[in-house]
Design a protein around this motif. Sequence first.
Motif, PDB file in Angstrom:
ATOM      1  N   THR A 157      10.120  26.139  45.972  1.00 21.53           N
ATOM      2  CA  THR A 157      10.177  24.715  46.338  1.00 21.53           C
ATOM      3  C   THR A 157       9.311  24.447  47.555  1.00 21.53           C
ATOM      4  O   THR A 157       8.593  23.440  47.612  1.00 21.53           O
ATOM      5  N   TYR A 158       9.349  25.367  48.516  1.00 25.07           N
ATOM      6  CA  TYR A 158       8.507  25.236  49.705  1.00 25.07           C
ATOM      7  C   TYR A 158       7.023  25.207  49.311  1.00 25.07           C
ATOM      8  O   TYR A 158       6.265  24.360  49.766  1.00 25.07           O
ATOM      9  N   GLU A 159       6.626  26.141  48.453  1.00 21.88           N
ATOM     10  CA  GLU A 159       5.223  26.196  48.020  1.00 21.88           C
ATOM     11  C   GLU A 159       4.826  24.945  47.231  1.00 21.88           C
ATOM     12  O   GLU A 159       3.734  24.389  47.421  1.00 21.88           O
ATOM     13  N   ASP A 160       5.711  24.478  46.351  1.00 25.74           N
ATOM     14  CA  ASP A 160       5.440  23.250  45.582  1.00 25.74           C
ATOM     15  C   ASP A 160       5.276  22.048  46.513  1.00 25.74           C
ATOM     16  O   ASP A 160       4.391  21.210  46.325  1.00 25.74           O
ATOM     17  N   THR A 161       6.136  21.985  47.531  1.00 25.10           N
ATOM     18  CA  THR A 161       6.072  20.875  48.485  1.00 25.10           C
ATOM     19  C   THR A 161       4.768  20.914  49.272  1.00 25.10           C
ATOM     20  O   THR A 161       4.107  19.887  49.436  1.00 25.10           O
TER      21      THR A 161
END
Length: 175
Positions: A157-161
């Motif tokens: 989720t961090y990388e997607d954000t």
Amino acid sequence: RIPLGECLCGEAALTGKIVSSPDLAKAEPVLSRNACRDERFGSVVSIPLKSRERVLGILTIYAQRPHHFSAMDQELLVLVGHQMGLAIENAQLYDRTRELAALEERKRIAQEIHDGIAQSLAYLNLETQHLEELLKTRSGKEALSVLKEIRQEVQNTYEDTRELLVGFRAKFKED
């Protein structure tokens, strides 16, 4: 503001036709406002600014002394009024296009957030509740496995954000 039809300018806006008075001192009082007389204008011509037969505004030209605007003068002014009307309409259409583009971009962003981040957070919430239940029952091995899944989903989720934000920055730099 002067109501439509209560002066020469308002008459042009109301009818969509050029209106002129070569001598305001001799004009009908209802069509010659006190403000015009107070300024001691001698004559006036008011041209509707039109596009597709719709009046978008008016252009009014005053002369200090009484002056007769010839048919050729008036024809030229009508053409100028038409060009100005087209320019106004084009500017309005451009503004509307930009507004619609911004709305589409917001819709796209909302969809991306919903499809990515919101679903990941919902999953993380469920897994956290599952982990809480496992910890209450002291099932350590299974709890560690769930914790590992949660950690991986947080990282994803961090990388997607970050990817989403980098994409936004690049888009704004292009504009």
